[in-house]
Scaffold this motif. Structure first.
Motif, PDB file in Angstrom:
ATOM      1  N   THR A 104      -0.393  -2.610 -14.498  1.00  0.00           N
ATOM      2  CA  THR A 104      -0.080  -1.939 -15.748  1.00  0.00           C
ATOM      3  C   THR A 104       0.486  -0.559 -15.437  1.00  0.00           C
ATOM      4  O   THR A 104       0.332  -0.051 -14.325  1.00  0.00           O
ATOM      5  CB  THR A 104      -1.343  -1.733 -16.601  1.00  0.00           C
ATOM      6  N   ALA A 105       1.097   0.044 -16.432  1.00  0.00           N
ATOM      7  CA  ALA A 105       1.408   1.463 -16.324  1.00  0.00           C
ATOM      8  C   ALA A 105       0.085   2.226 -16.343  1.00  0.00           C
ATOM      9  O   ALA A 105      -0.902   1.745 -16.900  1.00  0.00           O
ATOM     10  CB  ALA A 105       2.287   1.880 -17.497  1.00  0.00           C
ATOM     11  N   PHE A 106       0.037   3.382 -15.747  1.00  0.00           N
ATOM     12  CA  PHE A 106      -1.152   4.256 -15.762  1.00  0.00           C
ATOM     13  C   PHE A 106      -2.453   3.504 -15.455  1.00  0.00           C
ATOM     14  O   PHE A 106      -3.384   3.487 -16.273  1.00  0.00           O
ATOM     15  CB  PHE A 106      -1.304   4.955 -17.118  1.00  0.00           C
ATOM     16  N   PRO A 107      -2.549   2.862 -14.282  1.00  0.00           N
ATOM     17  CA  PRO A 107      -3.750   2.053 -14.032  1.00  0.00           C
ATOM     18  C   PRO A 107      -5.033   2.865 -14.038  1.00  0.00           C
ATOM     19  O   PRO A 107      -6.099   2.339 -14.378  1.00  0.00           O
ATOM     20  CB  PRO A 107      -3.492   1.445 -12.659  1.00  0.00           C
ATOM     21  N   ARG A 108      -4.970   4.141 -13.685  1.00  0.00           N
ATOM     22  CA  ARG A 108      -6.221   4.923 -13.703  1.00  0.00           C
ATOM     23  C   ARG A 108      -6.679   5.209 -15.121  1.00  0.00           C
ATOM     24  O   ARG A 108      -7.875   5.219 -15.416  1.00  0.00           O
ATOM     25  CB  ARG A 108      -6.018   6.238 -12.943  1.00  0.00           C
ATOM     26  N   LEU A 109      -5.714   5.436 -16.018  1.00  0.00           N
ATOM     27  CA  LEU A 109      -6.061   5.631 -17.431  1.00  0.00           C
ATOM     28  C   LEU A 109      -6.738   4.369 -17.963  1.00  0.00           C
ATOM     29  O   LEU A 109      -7.678   4.428 -18.758  1.00  0.00           O
ATOM     30  CB  LEU A 109      -4.798   5.946 -18.227  1.00  0.00           C
ATOM     31  N   ASN A 110      -6.243   3.237 -17.483  1.00  0.00           N
ATOM     32  CA  ASN A 110      -6.813   1.952 -17.854  1.00  0.00           C
ATOM     33  C   ASN A 110      -8.293   1.881 -17.462  1.00  0.00           C
ATOM     34  O   ASN A 110      -9.151   1.490 -18.263  1.00  0.00           O
ATOM     35  CB  ASN A 110      -6.008   0.877 -17.121  1.00  0.00           C
ATOM     36  N   ALA A 111      -8.590   2.301 -16.224  1.00  0.00           N
ATOM     37  CA  ALA A 111      -9.984   2.292 -15.761  1.00  0.00           C
ATOM     38  C   ALA A 111     -10.821   3.258 -16.599  1.00  0.00           C
ATOM     39  O   ALA A 111     -11.929   2.927 -17.039  1.00  0.00           O
ATOM     40  CB  ALA A 111     -10.044   2.683 -14.288  1.00  0.00           C
TER      41      ALA A 111
ATOM     42  N   ASP B 157       4.232  -2.422   2.095  1.00  0.00           N
ATOM     43  CA  ASP B 157       3.215  -1.684   2.850  1.00  0.00           C
ATOM     44  C   ASP B 157       2.516  -0.657   1.966  1.00  0.00           C
ATOM     45  O   ASP B 157       1.535  -0.053   2.364  1.00  0.00           O
ATOM     46  CB  ASP B 157       3.840  -1.020   4.074  1.00  0.00           C
ATOM     47  N   GLN B 158       3.077  -0.439   0.789  1.00  0.00           N
ATOM     48  CA  GLN B 158       2.415   0.449  -0.171  1.00  0.00           C
ATOM     49  C   GLN B 158       2.484  -0.201  -1.537  1.00  0.00           C
ATOM     50  O   GLN B 158       3.333  -1.059  -1.772  1.00  0.00           O
ATOM     51  CB  GLN B 158       3.140   1.800  -0.233  1.00  0.00           C
ATOM     52  N   LYS B 159       1.571   0.249  -2.459  1.00  0.00           N
ATOM     53  CA  LYS B 159       1.616  -0.311  -3.809  1.00  0.00           C
ATOM     54  C   LYS B 159       2.842   0.232  -4.524  1.00  0.00           C
ATOM     55  O   LYS B 159       3.033   1.444  -4.623  1.00  0.00           O
ATOM     56  CB  LYS B 159       0.349   0.068  -4.578  1.00  0.00           C
ATOM     57  N   GLU B 160       3.629  -0.679  -5.028  1.00  0.00           N
ATOM     58  CA  GLU B 160       4.840  -0.252  -5.707  1.00  0.00           C
ATOM     59  C   GLU B 160       5.170  -1.278  -6.781  1.00  0.00           C
ATOM     60  O   GLU B 160       4.935  -2.469  -6.598  1.00  0.00           O
ATOM     61  CB  GLU B 160       5.987  -0.185  -4.697  1.00  0.00           C
ATOM     62  N   MET B 161       5.635  -0.794  -7.925  1.00  0.00           N
ATOM     63  CA  MET B 161       6.067  -1.736  -8.971  1.00  0.00           C
ATOM     64  C   MET B 161       7.463  -1.372  -9.417  1.00  0.00           C
ATOM     65  O   MET B 161       7.943  -0.265  -9.183  1.00  0.00           O
ATOM     66  CB  MET B 161       5.094  -1.740 -10.149  1.00  0.00           C
TER      67      MET B 161
ATOM     68  N   VAL C 200       2.428   2.863  -7.275  1.00  0.00           N
ATOM     69  CA  VAL C 200       1.254   2.582  -8.108  1.00  0.00           C
ATOM     70  C   VAL C 200       0.069   3.330  -7.525  1.00  0.00           C
ATOM     71  O   VAL C 200      -0.157   3.280  -6.319  1.00  0.00           O
ATOM     72  CB  VAL C 200       0.970   1.069  -8.146  1.00  0.00           C
ATOM     73  N   PRO C 201      -0.685   4.048  -8.363  1.00  0.00           N
ATOM     74  CA  PRO C 201      -1.794   4.853  -7.842  1.00  0.00           C
ATOM     75  C   PRO C 201      -2.820   4.033  -7.077  1.00  0.00           C
ATOM     76  O   PRO C 201      -3.059   2.870  -7.397  1.00  0.00           O
ATOM     77  CB  PRO C 201      -2.417   5.447  -9.105  1.00  0.00           C
ATOM     78  N   GLN C 202      -3.413   4.690  -6.101  1.00  0.00           N
ATOM     79  CA  GLN C 202      -4.485   4.074  -5.324  1.00  0.00           C
ATOM     80  C   GLN C 202      -5.773   4.073  -6.154  1.00  0.00           C
ATOM     81  O   GLN C 202      -5.899   4.827  -7.113  1.00  0.00           O
ATOM     82  CB  GLN C 202      -4.713   4.883  -4.038  1.00  0.00           C
TER      83      GLN C 202
END
Lengths: 670, 340
Positions: A150-157, A593-597, A613-615
């Motif tokens: 999703t967009a803003f995965p940390r906001l999601n958490a 090798d890194q999270k990317e969307m 994408v944030p860790q």
């Protein structure tokens, strides 16, 4: 070495020097590019999966569990928590039905009964209905749109933890006998400081604030995901109807929820805590202000619950009729116009308050007209069934049950929209029947259907078909046995929210039938849950696309890997899996090798930006704790707000602390 | 078959129940002009909505039946992007049908609303009803102040006379609703609402409070007695009389306790020193048909139960359980029974 080079470099003519510099830079970038791993023609299959898994997997253990930003994990928690609250709210309802089974029953006293119906309403509206829709969407939408996060995965958490804390606070208060006891609507002045001593009402008001913050955050996440993270080629016109429903719902949440957060946190709590007089008519306040602001949120709320359910129905109808939903654009326009109209209806909850009659006529017309887009949607689903070849597996059964039930609720809604009729029926069991026909028939039936439908995607196993059928029929008949007689008891003059009623008014029979029906319905739900639990371990292995569906969530394995898709698919029609033989075309060039969307443009969905994408991070959890602490403490003292801002500030600063930006060479996406 | 039988078994008692009880507390009562207008409009809506419902269900069942036979435009046949052009016209027709149906209903609703509003302008009698947690304070307004009458929990209305009922609240929001007579209207602190009723039939009707107003919302009901005009005037004149003097020694003892003891702090009894203003007026208590705002019918046993321990009958009510000695209890009830 440098000396010689510099010398010769200096000796070159300026233009030559520039050319060499560019060449040098290109060579360096090419070298670095080689070091970066990307998916593509060379990297695929198991090797690609292993690389992606390494990049996307969260750290193990309790810290990793709390820090996760994986939308599937958060979505699963959202759904399970919401279903837990559904069961709790349902148990409250059974106790109420037991109390109302006989006239003048003394099984549950007035005080406890008032808590029961307040808890039932608050739990179902704030802790079950809206969160479960957002939870399903948080899980499915990125898969359906063909993206990795999703967009803003940390906001999601953060959103999930806020929701969880709000729900926990309400239920802990219930156990401590501090539960709200003046309804899920908490009208002033009954909820004001004079008539609601104790902390019951404050707990309700703050629980609303928690869940509103959570719902707003999830809505922002979903709207941004839907607008920016669709697979290349998935133009707005090709976007699945469920994504459309969630887009409209998200925008509605963003406009509607602040009203209730404002009225509870900014107006009601100060009235109770620091002696403001917003709702005190004796001091120039206005008791009706609360109702206006509450229903300005409360009516759109109904559609916030209902629109995702129409998305579910569209999904099921498409898959089980084996053809796209008839008149896709009509359904989309119906969704949008429902969303807009729903903001102009709130006064139909207040027809008995004595507002000017011209206003009444306007709100009658607006309330009646909202059934036009809904009628159109129903037509489109039925036309799809007419033209296609419906297969009646459990999800489709729920759609048929939905049509039978929801249409009754919609038509009683038309009846209630007429002022002369509403004045008789308002706040009676007729309305109780109406709202349950709309919310259970209109939202819970599709939810149970879609749960059966997406269960294999989420768990990798099918739910048992036979058990599913049995529980469908129990739920269907139990529901009608419970709520159909309530139309009668309402017409016989039974008001809502009464803990008992006298004998001799003709209310005994309908109430007894309702009680029996409620237990049949509950038994059906228990069977559904048992089916889910058993199937989780014993169900048939599903495979990626057990229903032969057309949308992208079925293009990956069941359950999906942590990175969702090995390659981001490219979409060329509105039913991609039906229109390609075997493999979907894919995009390559994203880092593995890194999270990317991959972000795409809003309308045409052409590739736009590669977005890191944030860790996983603990800060969303810590921020939710800090904010939750402020909310909970401000029930008891206004000083909690200024002092509580300190931990909130620290947590948020740590969360948003700027990371050093590294310059990466840009890849070429082919 | 068994389904139909069980449906019949479920619906029949409901229908019977509706007929049997509609006199007392029911939307089907039809005992005033307002409720009759409601019923007419209600059946119009039911008819139109019923037709719509049958159409939707028929379309769905026909679609299901058709799919079993006909070859369909589905993904297996590769024609899933094709649509019957006829369906497009049907969609437009369906939209038009909904639009026309809804417009008709909206217009019917509008005219009913206007005719109700018109009826509300020619009132002959004015009553002020004040909602309190959890009882009704009633005042009959008269130009001659000596004729102004204060009573509680029982509203008498003359048949055929348009009566304006002014609604106000002194604490939280309540809602005035007598289903057999008319729709509801809220009593909101700080606001003046009203409702006009033209009763058309003599009878006794019950009106429960229809807005959740706290702990004992369930036990806040009003008894409405619709009677011929002459009877109504007789009732009014009788209610204006002060309470009769107690004659028996037991009732006299009760009189002394009630008018000098804790009762008089809240209750008023006309013609006695008891002059409390925060609880129901008791001057003609025993003439009323119910006790404790519709909680129980009026009777000696109920009076005993209520005076002895109101908190066990209506928990949370503002009337405290005093803990009377048996002798005091007998005396108080004996006195209260004289308050005809």
């Amino acid at each position: 070495m440098t000396d010689i080079r510099t010398d010769s470099f200096e000796a070159m003519p300026a233009r030559e020097r520039e050319r060499v510099r560019v060449e040098e830079e290109n060579r360096r970038l090419a070298q670095e590019r080689k070091k970066i791993a990307r998916d593509g023609p060379k990297l695929k299959g198991a090797k690609l999966a292993a690389r992606l898994d390494l990049a996307w997997r969260r750290p193990p253990g309790i810290v990793g569990w709390l820090a996760t930003v994986d939308h599937k994990e958060i979505g699963r928690r959202y759904i399970l928590t919401a279903l837990g609250f559904l069961v709790l709210g349902g148990i409250m309802a059974l106790f109420m039905r037991l109390q109302l089974a006989r006239p003048d029953n003394s099984m549950i006293g007035a005080e406890r009964y008032n808590q029961l119906f307040s808890m039932h309403g608050s739990t179902m509206m704030f802790l079950f209905a809206v969160p479960v829709m957002e939870g399903v969407a948080v899980y499915i939408i990125p898969l359906m749109l063909g993206t990795r996060s999703t967009a803003f995965p940390r906001l999601n958490a953060f959103s999930y933890y806020m929701y969880l804390f709000g729900g926990l606070m309400l239920w802990i208060a219930f156990v401590l006998n501090m539960a709200p006891d003046v309804g899920w609507f908490e009208y002033t002045p009954l909820s004001g400081p004079q008539y609601s001593p104790g902390k019951h009402t404050d707990i309700w008001a703050q629980m609303v604030t928690y869940t509103e913050v959570a719902a707003l955050a999830a809505a922002v996440v979903l709207v941004c995901t839907i607008l920016k993270a669709r697979a290349p080629g998935m133009t707005l016109a090709r976007m699945p109807l469920f994504a459309w429903a969630m887009l409209v719902e998200g925008i509605m949440i963003i406009f509607a929820m602040p009203a209730v957060a404002l009225v509870t946190t900014v107006l009601l709590i100060p009235d109770r805590l620091v002696g403001t007089q917003f709702f005190n008519a004796g001091e120039g306040g206005d008791a009706l202000l609360f109702q206006h602001m509450f229903w300005f949120f409360g009516h759109p709320e109904v559609y916030i619950i209902f629109l995702p359910a129409t998305g579910f129905v569209s999904v099921i109808v498409e898959t089980f009729c084996r053809r796209p939903v008839f008149a896709h654009s009509v359904v989309v326009l119906a969704l949008i116009s429902t969303g807009i109209l729903s903001f102009g209806l709130w006064v139909h909850h207040m027809f008995a308050t004595g507002l000017p009659r011209v206003g009444y006529s306007f709100f009658t017309a607006a309330s009646i007209s909202v059934s036009i887009p809904t009628g159109l949607q129903i037509f489109c689903w039925l036309a799809t069934m007419w033209e296609g070849k419906p297969r009646f597996q459990v999800p489709m059964l729920y759609v048929v049950g939905f049509i039978f039930t929801f249409v009754i609720g919609g038509l009683t809604g038309v009846i209630l929209a007429a002022v002369p009729l509403d004045l008789q029926l308002h706040d009676t069991y007729f309305v109780v029947a109406h709202l349950h026909y709309v919310l259970i028939g209109g939202a819970v039936f599709p939810l149970l259907g879609i749960f059966t439908y997406w269960f294999p995607k989420i768990t990798g196993r099918m739910m048992n078909e036979r058990l599913g059928r049995v529980s469908f029929w129990l739920v269907f008949f139990g529901f009608h046995a419970t709520f159909l007689p309530m139309h009668w008891s309402g017409m016989l003059g039974m008001p809502r929210r009464v803990y008992t009623y006298p004998a001799g008014l003709g209310l005994e029979v309908p109430n007894l039938i309702s009680t029996v029906g409620a237990f049949v319905l509950a038994f059906g739900v228990v069977l559904f849950v048992v089916n889910g639990l058993v199937s989780l371990y014993r169900g048939a292995i599903a495979g990626p696309n057990p229903w032969g569906a057309a949308s992208l969530e079925w293009a990956t394995s069941s359950p999906p890997p942590v990175y969702n898709f090995e390659h981001i698919p490219v979409v060329e029609s509105d039913t991609p899996l039906w229109d390609t033989d075997g493999e979907l075309p894919v995009v390559s060039g994203l880092r593995v090798d890194q999270k990317e969307m991959l972000l795409t443009t809003v309308v045409a969905a052409t590739p736009d930006v590669r977005e890191p994408v944030p860790q996983p991070s603990l800060w969303p959890f810590i921020s939710a704790c800090a904010v939750g602490l402020v909310f909970a403490a401000s029930i008891f003292s206004a000083w909690a707000v200024p002092f509580g801002l300190i931990p909130c500030g620290i947590a948020l600063i740590a969360w948003f602390w700027p990371k050093e930006m590294k310059r990466h060479p840009e890849p070429i996406i082919s | 078959m068994s389904l139909r039988a069980s449906a019949k078994a479920a619906v029949l008692p409901l229908l019977l129940g509706a007929c049997q009880y509609q006199q007392y507390q029911s939307d089907f009562g039809g005992a005033a002009v307002e409720d009759r207008q409601f019923l007419t409009l209600f059946w119009i809506f039911i008819a139109v909505c019923g037709v719509m419902y049958v159409l939707v269900i028929a379309f769905m069942l026909a679609g299901i039946a058709r799919a079993r036979r006909a070859e369909a435009n589905v993904v297996e046949t590769g024609r899933h992007h094709q649509s019957d052009p006829l369906m497009r016209s049907t969609l437009i027709g369906w939209t038009a049908l909904i639009g026309v149906g809804l417009a008709a209903l909206a217009i019917a609703s509008f005219f009913t609303d206007r005719s109700m509003a018109k009826a509300a302008t020619n009132e002959k009698l004015s009553v002020t009803v004040t909602g309190k947690q959890w009882w009704w304070d009633i005042q009959y307004n008269a130009a001659d102040a000596s004729k102004t009458l204060r009573t509680a929990n029982e509203l008498h209305l003359p048949v055929g006379v348009p009566t304006r009922i002014l609604l106000q609240s002194s604490d939280v929001i309540h809602s005035f609703w007598v289903p057999s007579l008319a729709g509801k209207q809220d009593l909101i602190p700080g606001r003046a609402n009203d409702i006009t009723v033209v009763p058309t039939r003599v009878g006794i009707f019950r009106g429960p409070c229809a807005e959740f107003c706290g702990l004992q919302h369930a036990h806040m009901a009003l008894v409405v007695v619709v009677e011929p005009y002459a009877d109504f005037i007789k009732w009014w004149d009788h209610q204006l009389q002060p309470a009769p003097q107690p004659t028996t020694p037991l009732a006299l003892a009760g009189y002394k306790y009630v008018t000098t003891g804790p009762c008089s702090a809240c209750h008023a009894i006309g013609g006695t020193p008891a002059n409390g203003q925060i609880a129901p007026d008791l001057t003609h208590l025993a003439s009323r048909k119910s006790l404790a705002a519709g909680t129980m019918p009026m009777g000696e046993g109920q009076l005993y139960g209520w005076v002895e321990d109101p908190q066990s009958i209506k928990p949370g009510v503002n009337m405290p359980t005093i803990g009377l000695e048996p002798g005091q209890l007998h005396a108080v009830v004996a006195y209260l029974e004289t308050l005809k």
